[in-house]
Each structure stands twice: as structure tokens, then as C-alpha cells.
Design a protein around this motif. Sequence first.
Motif, PDB file in Angstrom:
ATOM      1  N   GLY A   1       3.408  -7.754  43.169  1.00  0.00           N
ATOM      2  CA  GLY A   1       2.872  -9.156  42.867  1.00  0.00           C
ATOM      3  C   GLY A   1       3.186  -9.908  43.339  1.00  0.00           C
ATOM      4  O   GLY A   1       2.513 -10.769  43.235  1.00  0.00           O
TER       5      GLY A   1
ATOM      6  N   ILE B   1       3.751 -10.068  46.468  1.00  0.00           N
ATOM      7  CA  ILE B   1       2.796 -10.299  47.668  1.00  0.00           C
ATOM      8  C   ILE B   1       1.928 -11.205  47.465  1.00  0.00           C
ATOM      9  O   ILE B   1       1.328 -12.136  47.856  1.00  0.00           O
ATOM     10  CB  ILE B   1       2.531  -9.350  48.320  1.00  0.00           C
ATOM     11  CG1 ILE B   1       4.193  -8.111  49.227  1.00  0.00           C
ATOM     12  CG2 ILE B   1       1.534  -8.988  49.169  1.00  0.00           C
ATOM     13  CD1 ILE B   1       4.427  -9.436  50.741  1.00  0.00           C
ATOM     14  N   ALA B   2       1.065 -10.567  46.758  1.00  0.00           N
ATOM     15  CA  ALA B   2      -0.621 -11.062  45.739  1.00  0.00           C
ATOM     16  C   ALA B   2       0.017 -12.557  45.741  1.00  0.00           C
ATOM     17  O   ALA B   2      -0.855 -13.551  46.067  1.00  0.00           O
ATOM     18  CB  ALA B   2      -0.486 -10.563  44.830  1.00  0.00           C
ATOM     19  N   ALA B   3       1.014 -12.955  44.859  1.00  0.00           N
ATOM     20  CA  ALA B   3       1.075 -14.235  44.606  1.00  0.00           C
ATOM     21  C   ALA B   3       1.556 -15.060  45.685  1.00  0.00           C
ATOM     22  O   ALA B   3       0.548 -16.588  45.979  1.00  0.00           O
ATOM     23  CB  ALA B   3       2.308 -14.710  44.005  1.00  0.00           C
TER      24      ALA B   3
ATOM     25  N   VAL C   1      -1.488 -15.998  47.491  1.00  0.00           N
ATOM     26  CA  VAL C   1      -2.937 -16.609  46.638  1.00  0.00           C
ATOM     27  C   VAL C   1      -2.100 -18.192  46.978  1.00  0.00           C
ATOM     28  O   VAL C   1      -2.689 -18.962  47.337  1.00  0.00           O
ATOM     29  CB  VAL C   1      -2.839 -16.814  45.001  1.00  0.00           C
ATOM     30  CG1 VAL C   1      -3.426 -17.912  44.653  1.00  0.00           C
ATOM     31  CG2 VAL C   1      -3.000 -15.572  44.984  1.00  0.00           C
TER      32      VAL C   1
ATOM     33  N   ILE D   1      -1.929  -2.454  48.102  1.00  0.00           N
ATOM     34  CA  ILE D   1      -2.379  -2.825  46.348  1.00  0.00           C
ATOM     35  C   ILE D   1      -1.943  -4.736  46.349  1.00  0.00           C
ATOM     36  O   ILE D   1      -3.027  -4.643  45.855  1.00  0.00           O
ATOM     37  CB  ILE D   1      -1.883  -2.659  45.774  1.00  0.00           C
ATOM     38  CG1 ILE D   1      -2.501  -1.785  44.063  1.00  0.00           C
ATOM     39  CG2 ILE D   1      -0.574  -2.307  45.475  1.00  0.00           C
ATOM     40  CD1 ILE D   1      -2.531  -1.137  43.378  1.00  0.00           C
TER      41      ILE D   1
ATOM     42  N   VAL E   1      -4.602  -7.361  45.521  1.00  0.00           N
ATOM     43  CA  VAL E   1      -4.915  -8.301  43.969  1.00  0.00           C
ATOM     44  C   VAL E   1      -4.550  -9.346  43.955  1.00  0.00           C
ATOM     45  O   VAL E   1      -5.264 -10.541  43.991  1.00  0.00           O
ATOM     46  CB  VAL E   1      -3.674  -7.666  43.485  1.00  0.00           C
ATOM     47  CG1 VAL E   1      -3.324  -8.395  41.877  1.00  0.00           C
ATOM     48  CG2 VAL E   1      -3.839  -6.219  42.509  1.00  0.00           C
TER      49      VAL E   1
ATOM     50  N   ILE F   1      -8.227 -10.822  44.800  1.00  0.00           N
ATOM     51  CA  ILE F   1      -8.741 -10.943  43.533  1.00  0.00           C
ATOM     52  C   ILE F   1      -8.155 -12.498  43.415  1.00  0.00           C
ATOM     53  O   ILE F   1      -9.538 -13.270  42.453  1.00  0.00           O
ATOM     54  CB  ILE F   1      -8.477  -9.618  42.676  1.00  0.00           C
ATOM     55  CG1 ILE F   1      -8.703  -8.739  43.336  1.00  0.00           C
ATOM     56  CG2 ILE F   1      -8.832  -9.620  41.564  1.00  0.00           C
ATOM     57  CD1 ILE F   1      -8.220  -6.711  42.174  1.00  0.00           C
ATOM     58  N   ILE F   2      -6.745 -12.705  43.120  1.00  0.00           N
ATOM     59  CA  ILE F   2      -6.583 -13.869  42.367  1.00  0.00           C
ATOM     60  C   ILE F   2      -7.319 -15.194  43.134  1.00  0.00           C
ATOM     61  O   ILE F   2      -8.089 -15.350  42.876  1.00  0.00           O
ATOM     62  CB  ILE F   2      -4.992 -13.733  41.968  1.00  0.00           C
ATOM     63  CG1 ILE F   2      -4.542 -12.555  41.144  1.00  0.00           C
ATOM     64  CG2 ILE F   2      -4.501 -15.258  41.427  1.00  0.00           C
ATOM     65  CD1 ILE F   2      -3.283 -12.298  41.192  1.00  0.00           C
TER      66      ILE F   2
ATOM     67  N   PHE G   1     -10.721 -15.531  42.946  1.00  0.00           N
ATOM     68  CA  PHE G   1     -10.418 -16.734  41.254  1.00  0.00           C
ATOM     69  C   PHE G   1     -10.929 -18.148  41.371  1.00  0.00           C
ATOM     70  O   PHE G   1     -12.140 -19.128  40.600  1.00  0.00           O
ATOM     71  CB  PHE G   1      -9.363 -16.621  40.369  1.00  0.00           C
ATOM     72  CG  PHE G   1     -10.031 -15.028  39.387  1.00  0.00           C
ATOM     73  CD1 PHE G   1     -11.108 -14.680  38.981  1.00  0.00           C
ATOM     74  CD2 PHE G   1      -8.539 -14.347  38.885  1.00  0.00           C
ATOM     75  CE1 PHE G   1     -11.231 -13.615  37.987  1.00  0.00           C
ATOM     76  CE2 PHE G   1      -9.328 -12.916  38.198  1.00  0.00           C
ATOM     77  CZ  PHE G   1     -10.274 -13.208  37.544  1.00  0.00           C
ATOM     78  N   PHE G   2     -10.470 -18.884  41.983  1.00  0.00           N
ATOM     79  CA  PHE G   2     -10.553 -19.983  42.445  1.00  0.00           C
ATOM     80  C   PHE G   2     -11.568 -20.406  43.265  1.00  0.00           C
ATOM     81  O   PHE G   2     -11.341 -21.611  44.049  1.00  0.00           O
ATOM     82  CB  PHE G   2      -9.086 -20.543  43.339  1.00  0.00           C
ATOM     83  CG  PHE G   2      -7.506 -20.059  42.275  1.00  0.00           C
ATOM     84  CD1 PHE G   2      -6.965 -21.059  41.952  1.00  0.00           C
ATOM     85  CD2 PHE G   2      -6.922 -19.407  41.877  1.00  0.00           C
ATOM     86  CE1 PHE G   2      -6.204 -21.408  40.827  1.00  0.00           C
ATOM     87  CE2 PHE G   2      -6.173 -18.618  42.341  1.00  0.00           C
ATOM     88  CZ  PHE G   2      -5.751 -19.764  40.492  1.00  0.00           C
TER      89      PHE G   2
ATOM     90  N   GLY H   1     -16.787 -18.387  42.337  1.00  0.00           N
ATOM     91  CA  GLY H   1     -16.266 -17.733  41.803  1.00  0.00           C
ATOM     92  C   GLY H   1     -16.281 -15.728  41.444  1.00  0.00           C
ATOM     93  O   GLY H   1     -15.807 -15.103  43.422  1.00  0.00           O
ATOM     94  N   VAL H   2     -17.463 -15.080  41.124  1.00  0.00           N
ATOM     95  CA  VAL H   2     -17.443 -13.731  40.624  1.00  0.00           C
ATOM     96  C   VAL H   2     -17.582 -13.159  42.449  1.00  0.00           C
ATOM     97  O   VAL H   2     -17.805 -11.809  42.848  1.00  0.00           O
ATOM     98  CB  VAL H   2     -18.237 -13.222  40.039  1.00  0.00           C
ATOM     99  CG1 VAL H   2     -17.717 -11.902  39.408  1.00  0.00           C
ATOM    100  CG2 VAL H   2     -18.031 -14.049  38.755  1.00  0.00           C
ATOM    101  N   TYR H   3     -18.881 -13.723  42.826  1.00  0.00           N
ATOM    102  CA  TYR H   3     -19.456 -13.171  43.985  1.00  0.00           C
ATOM    103  C   TYR H   3     -18.179 -12.782  44.938  1.00  0.00           C
ATOM    104  O   TYR H   3     -18.027 -11.974  45.429  1.00  0.00           O
ATOM    105  CB  TYR H   3     -20.591 -14.624  44.683  1.00  0.00           C
ATOM    106  CG  TYR H   3     -21.201 -14.314  44.380  1.00  0.00           C
ATOM    107  CD1 TYR H   3     -22.367 -13.127  44.102  1.00  0.00           C
ATOM    108  CD2 TYR H   3     -22.046 -14.827  42.829  1.00  0.00           C
ATOM    109  CE1 TYR H   3     -23.696 -12.929  43.369  1.00  0.00           C
ATOM    110  CE2 TYR H   3     -23.090 -14.691  42.018  1.00  0.00           C
ATOM    111  CZ  TYR H   3     -24.527 -13.849  42.655  1.00  0.00           C
ATOM    112  OH  TYR H   3     -25.368 -13.881  41.818  1.00  0.00           O
TER     113      TYR H   3
ATOM    114  N   LEU I   1     -15.302 -12.476  44.813  1.00  0.00           N
ATOM    115  CA  LEU I   1     -14.800 -11.922  44.243  1.00  0.00           C
ATOM    116  C   LEU I   1     -15.268  -9.847  44.108  1.00  0.00           C
ATOM    117  O   LEU I   1     -14.389  -9.286  45.177  1.00  0.00           O
ATOM    118  CB  LEU I   1     -14.835 -11.104  42.176  1.00  0.00           C
ATOM    119  CG  LEU I   1     -13.458 -10.822  41.040  1.00  0.00           C
ATOM    120  CD1 LEU I   1     -12.568 -11.865  42.296  1.00  0.00           C
ATOM    121  CD2 LEU I   1     -13.037 -11.102  40.219  1.00  0.00           C
TER     122      LEU I   1
END
Lengths: 267, 162
Positions: free
Chosen positions: B10, B12-14, B17, B51, B55, B58-59, B62-63, B67-69, B71
Motif C-alpha cells: 500500500g 509503495i503504491a502511495a 503516486v 502488486i 496498484v 492504477i491510482i 486515475f489522475f 483517465g480510464v484509457y 488505466l
Amino acid sequence: MMDKLIFGRFIPGDSFVHRLDPRAKLIFVFAFIFIVFIANNTATYAALLIFTILIILLSRIKLYFLINGLKPILILMAFTFFLHIFFTKEGDILYHWKFITIYEEGLRQGIFISVRFLVLVFVTTVLTLTTSPISITDGMEVLLNPLKKLKLPIHELALMMSISLRFIPTLMDETDKIMKAQTARGSDLTSGPIKERIKAVVPLLVPLFVSAFKRAEDLATAMEVRGYRGGEGRTRYRQLKWHVRDTIAVLSIVVMGAVLIYLRKYS
Amino acid sequence: MKTKSLAISGIIAALYVAVTLLIAPFGFTAIQFRISEMFNHLVVFNKKYMIGIVVGVIIANFFSPLGVYDLAFGVGQSVLALTITIISIRFIKGQLAKMIFNTIVFTVTMFLIAIELHLLYDLPFLYTWFTCAVGELAVMAVGIPVMMGLNKRINFNKLIED
């Protein structure tokens, strides 16, 4: 930089779109992304544009706020628009002046691609503006639940996302602090050739990593002390509820898809 | 999954980002220098880091303006490249060689991002691949000594293992 951009920001509110269930919104946006590619002529793109404006009106987000926040993207869009105008050489000549020639096909392509891009960016931005990151994660966890049958750790993934969403602001503050501390010691992060700039990142990452890992360890201890045992039998503080309006939202995207297919064939 | 590796993933993901958003001259679109991409080297030390990185991607996406592309394609690229690396480095000896291999895998798989940008903006595919790949190559190559140095201070493998 962050104050200027609005992607990924959440603006609390009480509009129709705000009150929708995050699951409905996620389904809506994913479906929207697919149906955008159905459009291929003026009627379909016009329909998409009207649909998008309707969504923005329902979300009660001010249009000038959206445009202002998405300025960098709009500039990029203008760039691709002109690229199409000047480099497509098909159809009738509309305008000719010295070395600039604008063809009908180029103008058409330019406008279509810009509209496609515009509606995509606006709709996805409306999603992130009206839904808190936490409820997006909740909605995703529920929607991805069927994948549990494939032994994918969906609960753990969702929890990890919540953890990192919780810590992003903290770590951003910390990064900012370390950047300022290193700048005070004479490191230059914002100017100079790229090679120098990348080199300057090293003394930034070391303290950042050390403190982040310390935080992770504290967090793990805290979770264990409070008896965290994984997803089985865990109850929720925020419960998701599916309302009639959510069904309406999902139905509206289905109808929109049908309308687009119809317009594509018969106009 | 153990609580500790969950917490580390978690964080590492933060971190991914935060670094993407803050230390990013240009983190998105055709010419990319995402400093956070050097975190990809973490899988060389221990595959459990994968993992957390995914993640993070992924996050972070989002920014992104797309967007979703982003993603779908960005996450696809990371998952593909990380999987290739994790499977292949078993047959490669030496940390440096593994990291160089990882860099190459990430550079080559940038073609996915090029396809995405090609579909969306109609940018020329090969040219876009080239610009994306150069950015990725630069960051990942610089990342090799950085991550090795970091590993000496904090033992990445041991941290997530126990």
C-alpha cells in the motif's frame, strides 16, 4: 502544479450525479468509453456531445471550472486538431492560402477526434470530481468481487488501494518537505538539463524511502494489534445502496449506445 | 497475504503516486519522464513488490488526463513487463544483469502506450513508441544505480520478506 489541475480531485456536492452509487458510476463510465468508439459521423458525434453536456449539467459542476481545470489537455487537443487539418490531404479543398491548404476531410477528422477526446475527458473527470476516492475503491471492490472465484485477492487489492489513497497526501507532503530541505542545501530540481535534474532526484529518494518504509511497519503493527485478519467476515462502516436512480443511470447508457448504433446506420 | 507485506505494498503504491505527481516534469502523454518508473526495479529484489507497483500505477493513472484509457493500457503495460521480468530473471545471474534486463523489457513494452496514444490522438505509432521508450529507458537506466544504492541502505528483500 496540483492547484492548477483538477483530475483526480473530489468536490463534495449534492447533485444527482454526486448521489449516484459508485458502482453505477463506474459501470456508466466504462460503458461510455466503449460506446464513444461507435460514433463515426456528424449525427453520432453531436449526440455524444449533447449527452455529455447533459451529464455535466446534472452534476452541477460549473462548465468554466471544468474548462479552466482541463486547460493543459485542451491545448493538447488543439494541437492534434491542427495536426489533422494540415496533414490530411483528402476530399475537396476548402481554403487555400499560400502554402496552407485545408481539405474537407482534414477538417472533419480534426473535429471528430477533438469531440471524441473532449467527451471522454469531460465524462471521466466528472466521475472523479463527484466521487470520493474511497467510494471509488469500495465500488471497484464490489464490482470485481466475481473475480474472487479465480483466486484473485480482490479484498487485499482494495485494501491496498485504500491504504495508498490514505497515504498519498502524507507522502506528498513529505516529498515536498524533503524537496524543500534539499533545495535549501543547494540542490536544484526545477532547472537545468534533464540529466542534472534526474541526478538531483537521488538525494530525494533516499530519505523518502526510509521514512515510507518506517510508516509501513508502524501501520502493519497497528493493524495486527487491532486484530486485522483479512476480508472474511469483515463488516463495513459505509454500506453501498443501489437506488432507482442508479438503475436509471445504467439504463441511460444502454439507451445511448442503442441510439448511437441507430444513428451510425441510418444517417 | 501477510499484514506487513500488505501494508508495504500500500505504501509503495502511495509513494509511486506521490513521486509521479510531484517530481514529474512530464509524467503523462507522449514524452514521458516518470521518475517513479524506477520503482519497477524493486521486483528484482523481491517479486512481492509487483502488486504494490501495479496498484500505484492504477491510482496514478486515475489522475491522468486520459483517465480510464491510461488505466487499461498503463496497467496492462506494467503487468506485462513485470510478469516477463519476474519469470525471466530466474534464469539471469547477477543483480545488475537482472536490472538491465528489466529496463529493456519496460522500454520495449512501451509499445502498448504508443498504441494507446495512436488510437486516441492519432499520433504516428513508431514515432510515439520511440519518444515514450526513450523517456522510459532514461528513467529506468538512471534507476539502476539509484535503486542499488538504496538497497545498500535499506535491504529491500528483507523488508518485505519477514
